[in-house]
Design a protein around this motif. Structure first.
Motif, PDB file in Angstrom:
ATOM      1  N   VAL A   1      -5.940   1.130   8.872  1.00  0.00           N
ATOM      2  CA  VAL A   1      -5.833   0.077   8.906  1.00  0.00           C
ATOM      3  C   VAL A   1      -6.879  -0.978   9.033  1.00  0.00           C
ATOM      4  O   VAL A   1      -7.354  -0.601  10.756  1.00  0.00           O
ATOM      5  CB  VAL A   1      -4.471  -0.748  10.197  1.00  0.00           C
ATOM      6  CG1 VAL A   1      -3.606  -1.869   9.821  1.00  0.00           C
ATOM      7  CG2 VAL A   1      -2.947   0.667   9.339  1.00  0.00           C
ATOM      8  N   LEU A   2      -6.979  -2.041   8.463  1.00  0.00           N
ATOM      9  CA  LEU A   2      -8.470  -2.788   8.896  1.00  0.00           C
ATOM     10  C   LEU A   2      -7.383  -3.428   9.734  1.00  0.00           C
ATOM     11  O   LEU A   2      -8.327  -4.784  10.623  1.00  0.00           O
ATOM     12  CB  LEU A   2      -9.146  -2.945   7.803  1.00  0.00           C
ATOM     13  CG  LEU A   2      -9.424  -1.725   7.364  1.00  0.00           C
ATOM     14  CD1 LEU A   2     -10.352  -1.855   6.050  1.00  0.00           C
ATOM     15  CD2 LEU A   2     -10.966  -0.890   7.561  1.00  0.00           C
TER      16      LEU A   2
ATOM     17  N   VAL B   1      -0.515  -5.978   5.735  1.00  0.00           N
ATOM     18  CA  VAL B   1      -1.412  -4.808   6.268  1.00  0.00           C
ATOM     19  C   VAL B   1      -2.448  -5.077   5.543  1.00  0.00           C
ATOM     20  O   VAL B   1      -2.012  -4.246   3.983  1.00  0.00           O
ATOM     21  CB  VAL B   1      -0.272  -3.942   6.955  1.00  0.00           C
ATOM     22  CG1 VAL B   1      -1.672  -2.805   7.363  1.00  0.00           C
ATOM     23  CG2 VAL B   1       0.295  -4.288   7.422  1.00  0.00           C
ATOM     24  N   VAL B   2      -3.232  -4.700   5.682  1.00  0.00           N
ATOM     25  CA  VAL B   2      -4.886  -4.513   5.273  1.00  0.00           C
ATOM     26  C   VAL B   2      -5.451  -2.789   5.172  1.00  0.00           C
ATOM     27  O   VAL B   2      -5.480  -2.702   6.681  1.00  0.00           O
ATOM     28  CB  VAL B   2      -5.938  -5.619   4.917  1.00  0.00           C
ATOM     29  CG1 VAL B   2      -6.988  -5.007   4.393  1.00  0.00           C
ATOM     30  CG2 VAL B   2      -5.837  -7.136   5.050  1.00  0.00           C
TER      31      VAL B   2
ATOM     32  N   ASP C   1     -13.329  -3.995  -3.661  1.00  0.00           N
ATOM     33  CA  ASP C   1     -11.762  -4.358  -3.581  1.00  0.00           C
ATOM     34  C   ASP C   1     -10.800  -3.189  -4.326  1.00  0.00           C
ATOM     35  O   ASP C   1      -9.956  -3.339  -3.936  1.00  0.00           O
ATOM     36  CB  ASP C   1     -12.087  -5.040  -5.159  1.00  0.00           C
ATOM     37  CG  ASP C   1     -11.573  -6.690  -4.907  1.00  0.00           C
ATOM     38  OD1 ASP C   1     -11.765  -6.955  -4.157  1.00  0.00           O
ATOM     39  OD2 ASP C   1     -12.420  -7.339  -6.153  1.00  0.00           O
ATOM     40  N   ASP C   2     -11.550  -1.602  -4.981  1.00  0.00           N
ATOM     41  CA  ASP C   2     -11.535  -0.833  -5.520  1.00  0.00           C
ATOM     42  C   ASP C   2     -11.008   0.030  -3.727  1.00  0.00           C
ATOM     43  O   ASP C   2      -9.911   0.497  -4.259  1.00  0.00           O
ATOM     44  CB  ASP C   2     -12.242   0.058  -6.501  1.00  0.00           C
ATOM     45  CG  ASP C   2     -11.931  -0.721  -7.452  1.00  0.00           C
ATOM     46  OD1 ASP C   2     -11.715  -1.594  -7.544  1.00  0.00           O
ATOM     47  OD2 ASP C   2     -13.230  -0.111  -8.128  1.00  0.00           O
ATOM     48  N   ALA C   3     -11.745  -0.953  -2.770  1.00  0.00           N
ATOM     49  CA  ALA C   3     -11.172   0.226  -1.489  1.00  0.00           C
ATOM     50  C   ALA C   3      -9.965   0.429  -0.658  1.00  0.00           C
ATOM     51  O   ALA C   3      -9.635   0.307   0.195  1.00  0.00           O
ATOM     52  CB  ALA C   3     -12.468   0.013  -0.769  1.00  0.00           C
ATOM     53  N   ILE C   4      -9.966  -1.207  -1.203  1.00  0.00           N
ATOM     54  CA  ILE C   4      -8.739  -1.791  -0.363  1.00  0.00           C
ATOM     55  C   ILE C   4      -7.258  -1.938  -0.941  1.00  0.00           C
ATOM     56  O   ILE C   4      -7.633  -2.366  -2.571  1.00  0.00           O
ATOM     57  CB  ILE C   4      -9.487  -3.333  -0.363  1.00  0.00           C
ATOM     58  CG1 ILE C   4     -10.470  -3.310   0.908  1.00  0.00           C
ATOM     59  CG2 ILE C   4      -8.280  -4.206   0.710  1.00  0.00           C
ATOM     60  CD1 ILE C   4     -10.066  -3.252   2.087  1.00  0.00           C
TER      61      ILE C   4
ATOM     62  N   ALA D   1     -12.517  -8.650   4.128  1.00  0.00           N
ATOM     63  CA  ALA D   1     -12.375  -6.607   3.893  1.00  0.00           C
ATOM     64  C   ALA D   1     -13.006  -6.312   2.618  1.00  0.00           C
ATOM     65  O   ALA D   1     -13.075  -5.067   2.226  1.00  0.00           O
ATOM     66  CB  ALA D   1     -10.316  -5.505   4.391  1.00  0.00           C
ATOM     67  N   ARG D   2     -12.036  -6.915   1.582  1.00  0.00           N
ATOM     68  CA  ARG D   2     -12.692  -6.796  -0.005  1.00  0.00           C
ATOM     69  C   ARG D   2     -14.180  -6.932   0.424  1.00  0.00           C
ATOM     70  O   ARG D   2     -14.582  -6.875  -0.680  1.00  0.00           O
ATOM     71  CB  ARG D   2     -11.947  -7.601  -0.963  1.00  0.00           C
ATOM     72  CG  ARG D   2     -10.253  -7.551  -0.540  1.00  0.00           C
ATOM     73  CD  ARG D   2      -9.844  -8.671  -2.147  1.00  0.00           C
ATOM     74  NE  ARG D   2      -8.158  -7.899  -1.769  1.00  0.00           N
ATOM     75  CZ  ARG D   2      -7.832  -6.936  -2.547  1.00  0.00           C
ATOM     76  NH1 ARG D   2      -8.221  -6.045  -4.002  1.00  0.00           N
ATOM     77  NH2 ARG D   2      -6.454  -6.550  -2.539  1.00  0.00           N
ATOM     78  N   GLU D   3     -14.322  -7.843   0.748  1.00  0.00           N
ATOM     79  CA  GLU D   3     -16.375  -8.015   1.132  1.00  0.00           C
ATOM     80  C   GLU D   3     -17.120  -6.995   1.625  1.00  0.00           C
ATOM     81  O   GLU D   3     -18.212  -6.273   0.493  1.00  0.00           O
ATOM     82  CB  GLU D   3     -16.333  -9.274   1.588  1.00  0.00           C
ATOM     83  CG  GLU D   3     -17.424  -9.722   1.667  1.00  0.00           C
ATOM     84  CD  GLU D   3     -18.209 -11.111   1.823  1.00  0.00           C
ATOM     85  OE1 GLU D   3     -16.941 -11.900   2.173  1.00  0.00           O
ATOM     86  OE2 GLU D   3     -19.052 -11.350   2.823  1.00  0.00           O
ATOM     87  N   GLU D   4     -16.202  -6.246   2.584  1.00  0.00           N
ATOM     88  CA  GLU D   4     -17.044  -5.636   3.229  1.00  0.00           C
ATOM     89  C   GLU D   4     -16.526  -4.006   2.554  1.00  0.00           C
ATOM     90  O   GLU D   4     -18.021  -3.591   2.642  1.00  0.00           O
ATOM     91  CB  GLU D   4     -16.849  -5.252   4.814  1.00  0.00           C
ATOM     92  CG  GLU D   4     -17.825  -4.305   5.392  1.00  0.00           C
ATOM     93  CD  GLU D   4     -16.817  -4.470   6.764  1.00  0.00           C
ATOM     94  OE1 GLU D   4     -16.345  -5.079   7.729  1.00  0.00           O
ATOM     95  OE2 GLU D   4     -16.795  -3.432   7.483  1.00  0.00           O
TER      96      GLU D   4
END
Ligand code: FAD
Ligand code: NDP
Length: 580
Positions: A518-519, A508-509, A478-481, A472-475
């Motif tokens: 929720v991703l 939960v991401v 960092d700031d969006a997650i 999720a952080r890669e896609e």
């Protein structure tokens, strides 16, 4: 819209202002929706997130062209959900069947090579839909001589024996808890032979049950090895070596995979998961080579039975999974007694004078009773005659197929032997059913492979669905997650004195800017597989963190921990739960 197009349009109204999270999101969303269009008032009509329609009048005009004159409503063409990101994706996967061939020209409408999870599902579905079907299934014994019956990997050497062995190990743990719950029990040694015998008998009953089902559904079962002669002809060889040919309008390849052998000197001394569940005597001190699903699950139940068990890890645990969770799976296994040899690969295996196996690696060597190679699987395609029809495979023998269709119009492939496919039983089953329906009743949509939950049945189970925190952080950056998490102790662990508290963990991401959609959901706990299963559908339909928080849980359960999360990981605080 409902008045203008009765019975054709179903609308859903979401009152954005009434929801806190939407309030912050709305202005940004409107800005985004406007795109480059000179259109600033509401409504702004879009279809499927991307096709800009315009304002109210434009939208009514669009609707008239779409549904006017009795045309089908939007549910057939575009997914309709709560908003764009929540809509169900309905792609078209219409089959391009070989137009030259006609069903009457062949022995069968459909021949399936491989009677595992995918092949069995496809054969039963196709036969129920009226097709004349033959299913070939033949088990080539493992290099150590283990063989089994109809049903494929899952039933004979995969999910079923593995889950039963896992449960057997958990039963040992429950017995250790029992005295603290007032039971007068003494835990004796585990009887390996008895477990193997009982599980083998259960599997035999499943093998028999599959044969009965095939007969009842009118599928012709052939216990023969199949290979392709041409795009419509299959060579069959029975166990006595007798060869025949059968022809089919369509052929499905569903041959699954087999364990990859250990490729170092003496690698043939290692057994594989194909042998593990059928060992006549207890494995004793065991080295498990590999660090993914099969390795960690087998090492966990062996540890649970009391055998001295080590896992040799080449790089990381559970590649592709959330790495924080993978480390926690490893830590939990270590607490239960599994040893890890990190950053090592076996260089040489040799038999000792007393019949044991000495394993050498760069930094050391040790002697084991059993070495289990769990270093991945190769698709079972090498002797399938794919070259006769011009089909190629990748480096692990997998076949390229788009929505199960190979480059040869009459040949299809499903399950573990397909490139890029998740190697899971429910996936193979769904691919089989879906393909049969697309072949024989003109279904057009492919299997929806989004948000498939999975579980690693290690000492402490790890269940997950959706994206890992790392992915999720890669896609999204960092700031969006944001991640909400907690350590916790299941109630049933609070009374037994030997249990360690706060080993279980869930997170939960979420995607902050998209209403905290929720991703991914991750759970390390007893029964994590059972708990995480149902969340697959929630993720598919765009559950937000607020939806999750608003779900009234069942108390006291492990599942409720997921709807009680409040602590964001970004706070840096310890997320340790105490009390109810
Ligand atoms: P398979 O089930 O492998 O079936 C293929 C069949 O084709 C076999 O019977 C084979 O003998 C036969 N065959 C091969 N070549 C020929 C030929 N030329 N002619 C005739 N027959 C042929 N998945 C989960 O979802 N949950 C789990 O808990 C789980 N645990 C697992 C544990 C282990 C140890 C392993 C190894 C796998 C596990 N899996 C699990 C994965 C799951 O077993 C597979 O994804 C699933 O069985 C794949 O189904 P399939 O139909 O593609 O192939
Ligand atoms: P995987 O391909 O997932 O993992 C292979 C493991 O072996 C990795 O840890 C890899 O390390 C390691 N490895 C590969 N080559 C070597 C080598 N030469 N020396 C040392 N280590 C090596 O395979 P599995 O057999 O574990 O699982 C196969 C599939 O079966 C899974 O993907 C899963 O879909 C399915 N399965 C599902 C289960 C479930 O649903 N519970 C249970 C079991 C299997 P590295 O990371 O360094 O490459």
């Amino acid at each position: 819209l409902e008045l203008l197009f009765p019975d054709q349009v179903e609308t859903e109204i979401i009152e954005l202002e009434s929801r806190k999270a939407y309030k912050a999101w709305l202005p940004k969303a409107l800005e985004k929706l406007k795109g480059g269009e000179d259109h600033t008032s509401s409504p702004i009509a879009y279809v499927d997130d991307s096709e800009y329609i315009g304002g109210c009048d434009d939208f009514l005009e669009y609707a008239r062209t779409q549904f006017g004159g009795g045309a089908a409503g939007p549910r057939n063409g575009h997914g309709v959900g709560n908003n764009g990101s929540r809509s169900k994706v309905v792609a078209s996967a219409k089959l391009s069947i070989d137009a030259e061939s006609k069903s009457g020209e062949f022995d069968y409408d459909l021949v399936i090579i491989g009677g595992g999870s995918g092949g069995l599902a496809a054969s039963k579905e196709a036969s129920e839909l009226g097709a004349k079907v033959a299913l070939l299934d033949f088990v080539v014994p493992s290099p150590h001589g283990t063989k089994w019956g109809l049903g494929g990997t899952c039933v004979n050497v995969g999910c079923i024996p593995k889950k039963l062995f896992h449960h057997a190990a958990l039963t040992g743990e429950f017995m250790q808890d029992a005295p603290d719950f007032g039971w007068d029990v003494q835990v004796g040694a585990h009887n390996w032979e008895k477990l193997v015998d009982n599980v083998r008998n259960y599997i035999k009953s499943l093998n028999f049950g599959y044969k009965v089902q095939l007969r009842e559904k009118g599928v012709k079962y052939l216990n023969k090895l199949g290979s392709l002669i041409d795009a419509h002809t299959v060579k069959t060889v029975d166990k006595k070596g007798k060869e025949e040919t059968i022809s089919a309008q369509r052929i499905i390849i569903a041959v699954g995979g087999r364990p990859r052998p250990l490729d170092c000197e003496g690698g043939e001394l290692a057994i594989s998961s194909d042998d593990m569940f059928y060992l006549d005597s207890a494995p004793g001190k065991t080295l498990v080579v590999g660090a993914s699903y099969v390795a960690l699950e087998c090492a966990s139940f062996l540890t649970g039975f009391g055998y001295d068990t080590s896992v040799m890890v080449r790089s990381i645990l559970l590649r592709g999974f959330d790495q924080q969770m993978a480390d926690k799976v490893g830590e939990a296994m270590e607490k239960l007694g599994t040893k890890f040899i990190r950053g090592a690969v076996p260089r040489k295996l040799e038999k000792t004078d007393d019949g044991r196996i000495r394993v050498h690696w760069d930094e050391g060597s040790d002697v084991f009773d059993t070495v289990l190679a769990a270093v991945g699987r190769l698709a079972d395609t090498s002797k399938l005659g794919l070259e006769n029809v011009g089909l190629k495979t990748n480096h692990v023998g997998k076949i390229k197929a788009t929505h199960s269709q190979t480059e040869v119009p009459s040949i299809f492939a499903i399950g573990d032997c397909v490139e890029g496919m998740l190697e899971l039983t429910p996936v193979a089953i769904e691919l089989g059913r879906n393909l049969a329906q697309r072949m024989f009743v003109g279904r057009e949509d492919p299997v929806d492979l989004r948000s498939i939950p999975t579980a690693v049945f290690a000492g402490l189970e790890y269940g997950c669905v959706g994206l890992s925190e790392d992915a999720a952080r890669e896609e999204y950056g960092d700031d969006a997650i944001e991640v909400y998490h907690t350590h916790f102790t299941p109630l049933q662990w609070t009374v037994p004195h030997h249990r360690e508290y706060n080993v279980c963990y869930t997170k939960v991401v979420v995607l902050k800017d998209d209403d905290e959609r929720v991703l991914g959901m991750h759970l390390l706990s007893p029964e994590a597989g059972e708990v995480i299963q149902a969340y697959g559908i929630s993720l598919k339909y765009g559950m937000t963190f607020e939806d999750l928080r608003e779900l009234v849980g069942i108390h006291p359960t492990i599942g409720e921990e997921l709807c009680l999360l409040t602590e964001p990981k970004s706070s840096g605080k310890d997320a340790i739960k105490s009390g109810c």
